[in-house]
Design an enzyme around this catalytic site. Sequence first.
Site, PDB file in Angstrom:
ATOM      1  N   GLU A  12       8.628   3.467   6.672  1.00 16.06           N
ATOM      2  CA  GLU A  12       8.274   2.055   6.542  1.00 16.06           C
ATOM      3  C   GLU A  12       6.774   1.874   6.774  1.00 16.06           C
ATOM      4  OE1 GLU A  12       8.816  -2.012   9.197  1.00 16.06           O
ATOM      5  OE2 GLU A  12      10.190  -0.335   9.499  1.00 16.06           O
ATOM      6  N   ASP A  46      11.098   1.105  11.890  1.00 18.85           N
ATOM      7  CA  ASP A  46      10.810   0.662  13.252  1.00 18.85           C
ATOM      8  C   ASP A  46      12.097   0.288  13.984  1.00 18.85           C
ATOM      9  OD1 ASP A  46       8.187   1.017  12.662  1.00 18.85           O
ATOM     10  OD2 ASP A  46       7.724  -1.107  12.368  1.00 18.85           O
ATOM     11  N   ASP A  93      13.172  -2.252  15.476  1.00 18.88           N
ATOM     12  CA  ASP A  93      13.235  -3.696  15.715  1.00 18.88           C
ATOM     13  C   ASP A  93      14.112  -4.329  14.645  1.00 18.88           C
ATOM     14  OD1 ASP A  93      11.699  -3.593  13.446  1.00 18.88           O
ATOM     15  OD2 ASP A  93       9.857  -4.339  14.378  1.00 18.88           O
ATOM     16  N   ASP A 124      13.319  -6.212  12.032  1.00 16.54           N
ATOM     17  CA  ASP A 124      12.819  -5.986  10.672  1.00 16.54           C
ATOM     18  C   ASP A 124      13.141  -4.571  10.205  1.00 16.54           C
ATOM     19  OD1 ASP A 124      11.861  -8.468  10.072  1.00 16.54           O
ATOM     20  OD2 ASP A 124       9.854  -8.102  10.860  1.00 16.54           O
TER      21      ASP A 124
END
Length: 705
Positions: free
Chosen positions: A484, A557, A559, A561
Amino acid sequence: MSEASYTARHLSVLEGLEAVRKRPGMYIGTTDSRGLMHCVWEIIDNAVDEALGGHCDQIDVVLHADGSVEVRDNGRGIPVDIEPKTGLTGVEVVFTKLHAGGKFGGGSYTASGGLHGVGASVVNALSSRLDVEVDRGAKTYRMTFHRGEPGTYADRGQPGPDATFTPFVDASELAVVGKVAKGRTGTRVRYWADRQIFPATATFSYDELVSRVRQTTFLVPGLRISVRDERGLPGTPGADGPYEETFVAHGGTVDFVDHLAPDTPLTDIWRLQGEGTFTETVPMLDDRGHLTSQAVERTCHVDVALRWGTGYDTEVRTFVNIIATPKGGTHLAGFEQALVKTMRKQVEVNSRRLKLGAKETAGERLEKDDILAGLTAVVTVRLAEPQFEGQTKEVLGTAPVRAIVAKVVEAELTERLTSTKRDLRTQSALLLDKVVAEMRARLSARKQKEISRRKNALETSALPTKLADCRSDDVERSELFIVEGDSALGTAKLARQSDFQALLPIRGKILNVQKASVADMLKNAECAAIIQVIGAGSGRSFDLEAARYGKVVMMTDADVDGAHIRTLLLTLIYRYMRPLVDAGRVYAAVPPLHRIELTGSGAKKSEYIYTYSEAELQQTLARLNKQGRRYKDDIQRYKGLGEMDADQLAETTMDPRRRTLRRVTASDAAAAEQVFELLMGSDVGPRRDFIVAGAGALDHTRIDA
């Protein structure tokens, strides 16, 4: 054995049901659970044939606790009078004589599932006990059999195969055991499968029985079938007590397609009906009992229901007189022939609107797989005495049926595709767009497959420039990390082992392919790059053997998102490269959330502990405090992969010796498809309900505000 010593006395002649017990596989295919279920279908199908003729509307199937099976119907009842050629009652003829019954002509059945006259008699031969009761003429008649031989049982209390059996010696007797209301008719058959034939591991499958029964009610509208399980077996719906389900459908094949369809509809369910006649020469019994060949005119009724959806999976079920033909036959060949011919003609007529260039119209044509993508269809034909390839009736062999089905489907489908009605015109346009997009996707995938093989040093690579490929040609060892963002790519390049680890960066959130068409997916640069780099094509043309990497790892990541991006990637892979998931070659990297730096005596220089969840962090801190270990109060929380140093990323996420990878699996493909449709599909309502229901479990600290 020498030629001289091999004489006629060494030949065995098996007569009647003795042949069935000696070679059961000839009649039911196998003696495992499939053969056991085949016997059930033979009895049920006899009852359904009564329903097909309009004489029955209720069938009950009971799996008894003692291992027996009972099938009850309210049809006409098996004939109880004397059959003149054998001198036996109709009941005994049906259950003891091979190739005997009401389906060999004579007008008893115009269309039926049992066609070889071996169904009931074969089940009787393979049963340690079989009881049959017939309600007819205001009386109830009863006859019992032991491994195909008629006689009587000395039952005390519950009937069973272990009761004392006395065979009839001089003549058989069809006993009258009761009275019924005038006009009430029906047949009840209960049998115990012979465990000398079927091993103890062979069992009746409740789920398979329910699936077949539900299928039958779709094919015979208005027929009500109940299934009751009294066995109390663990792992079945009736584990805690008797369990009963009842099935009835009034919409026929249209309801069946609606039940089978897995994806969002692109067209309405279209029902194509018609009939045709053909002539065939068949042997017929004359008045003297001799076989003579006669030309007979047959009528074949065709009933097809179909609809296209947005997916690319195909579900086509075919039936002859309600008997499933899983391996197809002439009716399926005619259906597919008409589909291809009709769709090619419509695409040619609409080539300007579809923007088909000269090369596409001249050099490439629609293929069957392009048209079948996303199709759900039920193809049924009804005709007298169809020819099957074998007693298990898995393939229809009657040759003229192909032309009749093709003619009906072509005429009816053309009428809908050329209709001037607004709804049908819109659906027709969407359908033609879809099949052309499938054709282009197939051609694109073929080209990708040709150019995406690993290039040697003397060739120029046609792969995306942003791919940081690995040096190894060993597919089993190589790994593709989908990373990402460019910030994480820079760190990952330093952290990877370039010999076998390749990196492909993506820009944020890719296209949600669950809601997009195939054409839109191929136009999307990120999706196209992922498919091209993996190198095995997409959709129907996906070839797992051609995949360039042994592992595909999504590294996003830790998180919300990152989880969303991972879900979008999974949607792409599951929808268009599903064999990768089925083969267990798709993984999610597990980067850490926190880094604890140890200090004080006993701590090595730059000694760190990584934790992967809030709960693990609290447990680790509590353990360190208990041990008297010191650490910096400023605990680092990683918001993204780009915040890590290369050595930290390698140690925690990429080094095979230390990392943790989560393998993505989908053991239940149908359930997985429903989850993807819920989370990523076009229907907002169910997704909103899902979010509201799970809102209470949300960890608010994980939301970046």
